[in-house]
Scaffold this motif. Structure first.
Motif, PDB file in Angstrom:
ATOM      1  N   CYS A  53       0.836  -1.208   0.000  1.00  0.00           N
ATOM      2  CA  CYS A  53       0.000   0.000   0.000  1.00  0.00           C
ATOM      3  C   CYS A  53       0.860   1.243   0.000  1.00  0.00           C
ATOM      4  N   GLY A  54       1.903   1.236  -0.712  1.00  0.00           N
ATOM      5  CA  GLY A  54       2.694   2.445  -0.915  1.00  0.00           C
ATOM      6  C   GLY A  54       3.928   2.547  -0.056  1.00  0.00           C
ATOM      7  N   GLY A  55       3.780   2.344   1.243  1.00  0.00           N
ATOM      8  CA  GLY A  55       4.934   2.338   2.136  1.00  0.00           C
ATOM      9  C   GLY A  55       5.721   3.631   2.140  1.00  0.00           C
ATOM     10  N   GLY A  56       5.118   4.734   1.691  1.00  0.00           N
ATOM     11  CA  GLY A  56       5.827   6.005   1.707  1.00  0.00           C
ATOM     12  C   GLY A  56       6.877   6.144   0.626  1.00  0.00           C
ATOM     13  N   ALA A  57       6.803   5.308  -0.425  1.00  0.00           N
ATOM     14  CA  ALA A  57       7.799   5.353  -1.491  1.00  0.00           C
ATOM     15  C   ALA A  57       7.710   6.677  -2.233  1.00  0.00           C
ATOM     16  N   MET A  58       8.798   7.459  -2.212  1.00  0.00           N
ATOM     17  CA  MET A  58       8.836   8.735  -2.915  1.00  0.00           C
ATOM     18  C   MET A  58       9.334   8.522  -4.340  1.00  0.00           C
ATOM     19  N   GLY A 200       2.508   0.567  -4.785  1.00  0.00           N
ATOM     20  CA  GLY A 200       1.144   0.261  -4.390  1.00  0.00           C
ATOM     21  C   GLY A 200       0.340   1.427  -3.881  1.00  0.00           C
ATOM     22  N   GLY A 201       0.721   2.650  -4.203  1.00  0.00           N
ATOM     23  CA  GLY A 201       0.047   3.816  -3.665  1.00  0.00           C
ATOM     24  C   GLY A 201      -1.418   3.925  -4.037  1.00  0.00           C
ATOM     25  N   ALA A 202      -1.837   3.375  -5.186  1.00  0.00           N
ATOM     26  CA  ALA A 202      -3.238   3.467  -5.586  1.00  0.00           C
ATOM     27  C   ALA A 202      -4.127   2.543  -4.776  1.00  0.00           C
ATOM     28  N   ARG A 203      -3.511   1.648  -3.987  1.00  0.00           N
ATOM     29  CA  ARG A 203      -4.283   0.785  -3.102  1.00  0.00           C
ATOM     30  C   ARG A 203      -4.262   1.337  -1.679  1.00  0.00           C
TER      31      ARG A 203
END
Length: 377
Positions: A53-58, A200-203
């Motif tokens: 779910c994204g994990g803060g990935a910049m 995974g930011g869109a989830r």
């Protein structure tokens, strides 16, 4: 529980189409692998493993090699990365990234288009086809992808309730396009693009730098939410029920049922038959009754259809009505083929509302960032 929740085969007229043909591996927020047929959206260079779910990935658009999504080329992915990076820097929620990328897909194919001469649409320029004559900035400014992305987000953030609006509605409020319905067709690919760029930011839900899996009642960045929270008491096409084309979610009578995503109501009716004779849906059904009881079908972007069965009374929506993600569409009950109160929920692809179009709702919703069942994802 529903034993005959299928509706007679029928193909809806679908205005939006997405290629949904080949198999694709996606990972849900919890890390489990599921097969979901989305069709050719990744190429061989895309690493789909480890998505959550994204994990803060910049996002870093200057990276030597960016992952690819679908048929998007390197230039398109780099421009998409710029759009997402600006959104992160401005602390725009991830739903905004999906809207912005989808808008740029429609306006420019994610190509930073300059003046096309006679083929130019007035003085439209850049990723979002913004016009100097309408106050978006100078031609030089608009041709800077970071500037044009920032201007898009600035306008988006002024729109009250944009996070819950259909992508088409939110994008049109910013762009004022002559073809407002065209934006929605890009939502699946835009969601996928955000996923591959941000792990995974869109989830996800949450802010730009603290992405997390959605909690009960929240809407994922891809625009999906669970229709109701409860234990799944009967699965999709199990060995014991091979013709069960959805899942049954336990819910007390009169529990609110929410639209799983923005869309249009394409069917709303009572479907209950006993010994071949139609009966009222304003009463409890039984295992001897056939049909879905009071039910609703909603058509979403990408020609996805969701179905919600066994409502206790006539649904709270009308045929042709546009609904927002999370909008209450009815109350749970036990009408039709049912042995107790619950919500029977189906997902269909390609606009095919027959059993042929049905896919496992658990897999679909998990991949959309809105897992079914109790608690959080």
């Amino acid at each position: 529980m529903s034993g005959d929740a299928t509706i007679e085969p029928r193909r809806g007229r679908v205005a939006l189409a997405v290629a949904l043909t080949a198999g694709l591996l996606l990972l849900c927020c919890g890390g489990g692998v599921s097969v979901f047929f989305l069709g050719g959206l990744f190429d061989e260079d895309t690493d789909v493993y480890g998505y959550n779910c994204g994990g803060g990935a910049m996002v870093d658009p200057r990276a030597a090699k960016l992952p690819r999504a679908g048929q998007l080329g390197d230039e398109q992915m780099r421009n998409a990365a710029i759009i997402v990076q600006v959104g992160q820097q401005m602390k725009v929620p991830p739903r905004g990234w999906v809207i912005a990328v989808a808008t740029a897909m429609q306006e420019s194919r994610l190509i930073n288009v300059g003046n096309l001469g006679a083929r130019n649409d007035h003085d439209s320029l850049g990723l979002f086809q913004q016009r100097p004559s309408q106050g978006w900035g100078t031609a030089e400014q608009i041709m800077d992808p970071q500037y044009s992305s920032r201007k898009f987000y600035e306008k988006l953030l002024t729109i009250q309730g944009w996070e819950r609006q259909a992508l088409t509605v939110a994008a049109q409020r910013v762009q004022r396009s002559a073809y407002p319905d065209a934006y929605a067709q890009h939502e699946p690919t835009a969601s996928l693009t955000v996923n591959v760029l941000t792990n995974g930011g869109a989830r996800a839900a949450g802010g730009a730098v603290d992405l997390r899996c959605v909690s009960a009642g929240e809407i994922s960045a891809s625009g999906w939410t669970a229709p109701v929270r409860g234990k799944i008491v009967s699965g999709f096409r199990t060995a014991g029920r091979p013709t069960h084309h959805g899942v049954d979610i336990a819910a007390d009578k009169r529990t609110q049922i929410h639209a799983a995503a923005a869309g249009t109501v394409v069917r709303m009716r009572c479907d209950a038959r006993l010994n071949g004779v139609s009966i009222s849906c304003d009463r409890d059904g039984s295992p001897q009754v056939k049909g879905c009881g009071w039910f609703v079908d909603i058509l979403h972007a990408g020609a996805v259809v969701t179905r919600y069965c066994h409502m206790i009374q006539q649904p709270a929506v009308r045929l042709g009505q546009s609904v927002a993600a999370g909008e209450v569409i009815g109350l749970s009950g036990s009408s039709g083929n049912s042995s107790g109160p619950h919500v029977h929920f189906e997902v269909h692809l390609d606009g095919d509302r027959s059993s042929n179009g049905a896919v496992n709702p658990e897999n679909f919703m998990r991949d959309a960032g809105a897992p079914l069942g109790e608690g959080t994802s």
